[in-house]
Structure formats: structure tokens, C-alpha cells
Design an enzyme around this catalytic site. Structure first.
Site, PDB file in Angstrom:
ATOM      1  N   ASN A 113       0.815  -1.213   0.000  1.00  0.00           N
ATOM      2  CA  ASN A 113       0.000   0.000   0.000  1.00  0.00           C
ATOM      3  C   ASN A 113       0.851   1.267   0.000  1.00  0.00           C
ATOM      4  O   ASN A 113       1.995   1.219   0.427  1.00  0.00           O
ATOM      5  CB  ASN A 113      -0.877   0.001   1.267  1.00  0.00           C
ATOM      6  CG  ASN A 113      -2.137  -0.817   1.063  1.00  0.00           C
ATOM      7  OD1 ASN A 113      -2.753  -0.761   0.016  1.00  0.00           O
ATOM      8  ND2 ASN A 113      -2.516  -1.570   2.097  1.00  0.00           N
TER       9      ASN A 113
ATOM     10  N   TYR B 178     -13.766   1.632   2.850  1.00  0.00           N
ATOM     11  CA  TYR B 178     -12.910   2.827   2.814  1.00  0.00           C
ATOM     12  C   TYR B 178     -13.713   4.092   2.487  1.00  0.00           C
ATOM     13  O   TYR B 178     -13.261   5.199   2.752  1.00  0.00           O
ATOM     14  CB  TYR B 178     -11.755   2.638   1.832  1.00  0.00           C
ATOM     15  CG  TYR B 178     -10.712   1.679   2.359  1.00  0.00           C
ATOM     16  CD1 TYR B 178      -9.702   2.121   3.210  1.00  0.00           C
ATOM     17  CD2 TYR B 178     -10.753   0.321   2.058  1.00  0.00           C
ATOM     18  CE1 TYR B 178      -8.759   1.246   3.724  1.00  0.00           C
ATOM     19  CE2 TYR B 178      -9.815  -0.560   2.564  1.00  0.00           C
ATOM     20  CZ  TYR B 178      -8.821  -0.096   3.400  1.00  0.00           C
ATOM     21  OH  TYR B 178      -7.892  -0.967   3.916  1.00  0.00           O
TER      22      TYR B 178
HETATM   23  C1  G6P Z   1      -7.238  -4.771   4.029  1.00  0.00           C
HETATM   24  C2  G6P Z   1      -6.742  -3.895   2.924  1.00  0.00           C
HETATM   25  C3  G6P Z   1      -5.238  -3.950   2.901  1.00  0.00           C
HETATM   26  C4  G6P Z   1      -4.681  -3.521   4.244  1.00  0.00           C
HETATM   27  C5  G6P Z   1      -5.266  -4.391   5.342  1.00  0.00           C
HETATM   28  C6  G6P Z   1      -4.873  -3.886   6.723  1.00  0.00           C
HETATM   29  O1  G6P Z   1      -6.885  -6.077   3.760  1.00  0.00           O
HETATM   30  O2  G6P Z   1      -7.237  -4.275   1.662  1.00  0.00           O
HETATM   31  O3  G6P Z   1      -4.785  -3.124   1.866  1.00  0.00           O
HETATM   32  O4  G6P Z   1      -3.281  -3.643   4.254  1.00  0.00           O
HETATM   33  O5  G6P Z   1      -6.660  -4.393   5.278  1.00  0.00           O
HETATM   34  O6  G6P Z   1      -5.101  -4.895   7.671  1.00  0.00           O
HETATM   35  P1  G6P Z   1      -4.572  -4.744   9.152  1.00  0.00           P
HETATM   36  O7  G6P Z   1      -4.960  -5.996   9.844  1.00  0.00           O
HETATM   37  O8  G6P Z   1      -3.079  -4.533   9.076  1.00  0.00           O
HETATM   38  O9  G6P Z   1      -5.260  -3.536   9.720  1.00  0.00           O
HETATM   39 MN    MN Z   2      -6.139  -3.254   0.066  1.00  0.00          MN
END
Ligand code: G6P
Ligand code: MN
Ligand code: MN
Length: 417
Positions: free
Chosen positions: A144, A241
């Protein structure tokens, strides 16, 4: 085939390994190379990965490397999944914007810009090394902010595709609600990474989205954190989002009152690493389900398999616009369904996008172009310009203030600062 995972020391890696083990027919792997500069993590995660594969009776070997050149040599695909600065830098992305009244999120708004500034130069350097050591390999970017990072990779001429789990998550969730297999569900997914709407949900060609919103509106609304009245009236399912846009001020209030996601994840990572260190643990820990990465292994397997085996199926990916959304420049990176084969990804045609969505998409696309300029060329003025162009920031004094604070807080990661 050999697959390399750059950022292989991530606590997320066992999620990937679990998918590789379950989907071995789809993607027959003989070697998984984990590449990471952090030798401690590499040791813990590779041990865990080897035990998981052995337990599943998967023949692949797990190798480790601390340099990209060594790890990617001979690989047909290279997955990049890294987080520059780890959860500590993420914590700044999530908390510093709050001081200026703006949402604190690692990919959206000012936090996403800070992440792009830290990440783009590193990923470009890795891609240069991949291009030399494994010129035939596909780069699959999970790093990201995926839209900006993919744009950087494509602009530099790399064989890259950006990937996110939001679309596959909806596909799986809708399939379960409808009681059909996921393969039968295709999404009318449109927008930019982490800025998307599902405008249709087709099962064997029929659009069942109205039925889905009637029968399952409440649970879908709860999952994305938006009011059910809103999604029923619009007749679309925004990704979660979009809550950072549609309920920006409420999110800021909420975020000020609780610990950051980075703090939560850092605590989980400690526990995960302790499990990975335990020789008795050889299956994916349940705790990993509490991370945001559900189904990301499935999307990676599907994409790599279609690239390598020229399957020609449809998957949602990040790729160059090239006229697919006529209101955006050709070099914008969009997230839409595309046909995937040996030559890469080709976007399917998209129905004209309503102004309600097209306006925001265009606005954020302009921000992404300026964010990439700032990441490539540096300078607090460029950072401030990107923030001025962002629909969630937009005011000159806030943009200047935030730019100065973000640059100061990220100085250790910015060669130009
Ligand atoms: C989702 C998004 C990813 C992001 C992730 C964060 O999967 O699509 O782009 O990196 O959430 O997850 P976390 O457990 O690190 O908050
Ligand atoms: Mn993502
Ligand atoms: Mn330039």
C-alpha cells in the site's frame, strides 16, 4: 514454479502459505522464497511456513534470502508486501492527521500520502533489482497504497499488477449470502484502490444486487460501517474505505477516542511471532483472522495462476486506465475487473460512471498523480500540493501544516528531507 515474496518476514505470510497449501492444484509451487532484511522475522516466519507446508503434505521448499537478487533469481512471480517503518510509522500515519482535524488512516488521506512517500522509492528500487535478476517475472504488488505504488511501477516500465483483497472479500461475502459458489459471482466493481463501489453483482449473468440489498442490506451495511438507508437508496455497495469520506468527521471523533489500528496490530504481531516461534504450531493461527487480509492468498493464487497459465479469466486488479474510464487520464491506475492472461491484464469495458462516483474518482486520481510526483521528486511544497488536491484535506493552511508535520515525522525514511 518458484515464487518469491518480498517482505516475506511479514506476520501475514502464513495467510499466504495457507492459501498456497489449499490451492496447490491451481498453482503448483516447488519453491517459495521469502525475502526480508529482518533476519529474526525471516527465521521465525520461514520456520512456521515450512511446518505448515509439511503438515499439509505440500512438496514446496521454503528458502530465505536477505537480498532481492538472491531471493528472486529463477522466480516466475514476485509478490511485494511490505510496510516501510512497520507499525510504528503506521501509527504516525493514523494519529498525526487527527491533530489537524483529518482522518488518520494508513492508505486514505494524509496517512496514505506519508506511506506513499516512504514506500514508492523502496518498491521502485526492488523492482529494478527484480527486472535484472528475474526479467521474465511478474510483479504482483500488495504494498500500500496500492494505487500509487502500482502507478509508480507501471510508469517505470515494470511488468506489474496491483492487487487488493476488497473485491474478493465482497465476492466471497455475497456468494455466502446468496448461497452460491464464489466463481458464479461477478462484481461490477469500479474506482481506484480503496475507493470503489459495487454497482452490480451478477450470478450467472443476472444482476442480483437489488435482491441482495433487500435481503441482506443490514449485514452488508454493518460490514462496511455505513447506514443501510444510504446503500439502499444509492443501490450500490461502497467499500468500507468510503466511510472515511462519507462519514469523515464522525470517524475523526471516533479515532480520537480509541487506540490506533497500528497499536492493535502491533500487539497482535507480538503474539503471532511468539506462535511462529513455537515448533508445535503448524497451522494458521486463528488470531490471523483478526487482521484485514482475509482472502488475500486466494486473490494472489488466482492472479499468478492466470498470468502463468494464460487462463483468460476475469479478476479485479489495479492497472492502467488507458481509456477504460474516459474521464480519467490514460496513465491513471484504476481498480476494475480485467481479463488476465499471459500478456497481463486487460480491463473489461465499464458502463458510464455516475457523477456521484466519477467526481470523487477524478478528484482522488488527481491527488494520486501529485502524490506520486512528491514521492519521486520530494519537497515539502509537492507534499502540500498533493494534500491540497485531496478531497479530505483541501484547505491551504491545513495542507501546509500537515505537510510540514508529515515530512518532519518521516524524515528518517525520506532521502530528500
Ligand atoms: C485490508 C486492505 C489492505 C490492508 C489491510 C490492513 O486487507 O485491503 O490493503 O493492508 O486491510 O489490515 P490490518 O490488519 O493490518 O489492519
Ligand atoms: Mn487493500
Ligand atoms: Mn516527474
Amino acid at each position: 514454479m518458484k515464487l518469491a515474496v518480498v517482505g516475506g518476514g511479514s506476520t501475514y505470510t502464513p495467510e499466504l502459505i495457507d492459501g498456497f497449501a489449499r490451492l496447490r492444484e491451481e498453482l503448483p509451487l516447488s519453491e517459495i522464497a521469502l525475502v526480508d532484511p529482518d533476519e529474526r522475522r525471516l527465521g521465525l516466519v520461514s520456520g512456521m511456513a515450512s511446518r505448515m507446508l509439511a503438515r499439509a503434505g505440500h512438496p514446496a521448499t521454503v528458502s530465505t534470502a536477505t537480498t532481492v537478487e538472491e531471493g528472486v533469481a529463477g522466480a516466475q512471480a514476485v509478490l511485494i508486501q511490505l510496510r516501510i517503518g512497520g507499525q510504528a510509522a503506521r501509527n504516525v500515519d493514523e494519529t498525526l492527521p487527527l491533530e489537524c482535524g483529518c482522518v488518520g488512516q494508513e492508505t486514505t488521506g494524509a496517512g496514505g500520502l506519508a506511506k506513499a512517500l516512504r514506500t514508492v522509492p523502496v518498491v521502485l528500487d526492488i523492482a529494478e533489482r527484480v527486472a535484472k535478476a528475474a526479467p521474465e517475472a511478474w510483479i504482483v504488488d500488495f504494498t500500500n497504497p496500492v494505487g500509487i505504488v502500482t502507478r509508480a511501477l507501471l510508469q517505470a516500465g515494470h511488468r506489474a499488477i496491483g492487487l487488493c483483497n476488497v473485491a474478493i472479500g465482497f465476492q466471497r461475502r455475497f456468494a455466502a449470502a446468496l448461497g452460491v459458489t464464489p466463481e458464479r459471482v461477478s462484481l461490477g466493481h469500479v474506482g481506484l484502490n480503496h475507493l470503489t463501489w459495487e454497482r452490480s453483482v451478477r450470478v450467472d449473468g443476472d444482476d442480483v444486487l437489488p435482491r441482495l440489498l433487500d435481503g441482506h442490506g443490514e449485514e452488508i451495511a454493518a460490514a462496511i460501517g455505513l447506514p443501510v438507508e444510504l446503500i439502499r437508496r444509492l443501490g450500490v455497495v461502497p467499500s468500507y474505505y468510503l466511510r472515511y469520506f462519507y462519514e469523515h468527521d464522525a470517524v475523526v471523533t471516533e479515532q480520537r477516542a480509541k487506540p490506533s489500528r497500528a497499536a492493535e496490530v502491533a500487539a497482535m504481531e507480538e503474539r503471532l511471532l511468539a506462535m511462529y516461534a513455537d515448533p508445535a504450531v503448524d497451522t494458521k493461527p486463528e488470531l490471523l483472522e483478526k487482521r484485514g487480509g482475509a482472502f488475500y492468498s486466494e486473490s494472489a493464487v488466482a492472479l499468478i495462476s492466470s498470468l502463468v497459465n494464460d487462463r483468460g479469466d476475469t479478476q479485479v486488479v489495479n492497472l492502467r486506465n488507458d481509456g477504460t474510464l474516459p474521464f480519467l487520464p490514460g496513465d491513471a491506475v484504476i481498480e476494475v475487473p480485467a481479463r488476465i492472461g499471459a500478456a497481463g491484464a486487460t480491463a473489461l469495458p465499464v458502463d458510464p460512471v455516475e457523477p456521484l462516483y466519477a467526481g470523487l474518482i477524478a478528484h482522488v486520481t488527481a491527488y494520486e498523480a501529485l502524490a506520486l510526483e512528491a514521492a519521486l521528486h520530494g519537497g515539502t511544497d509537492r507534499v502540500a500540493d498533493a494534500l491540497l488536491a485531496h478531497p479530505l484535506i483541501g484547505q491551504a493552511s491545513v495542507s501546509r501544516d500537515l505537510a510540514e508535520r508529515l515530512v518532519a515525522a518521516n524524515r528518517a525514511f525520506l532521502p530528500w528531507a
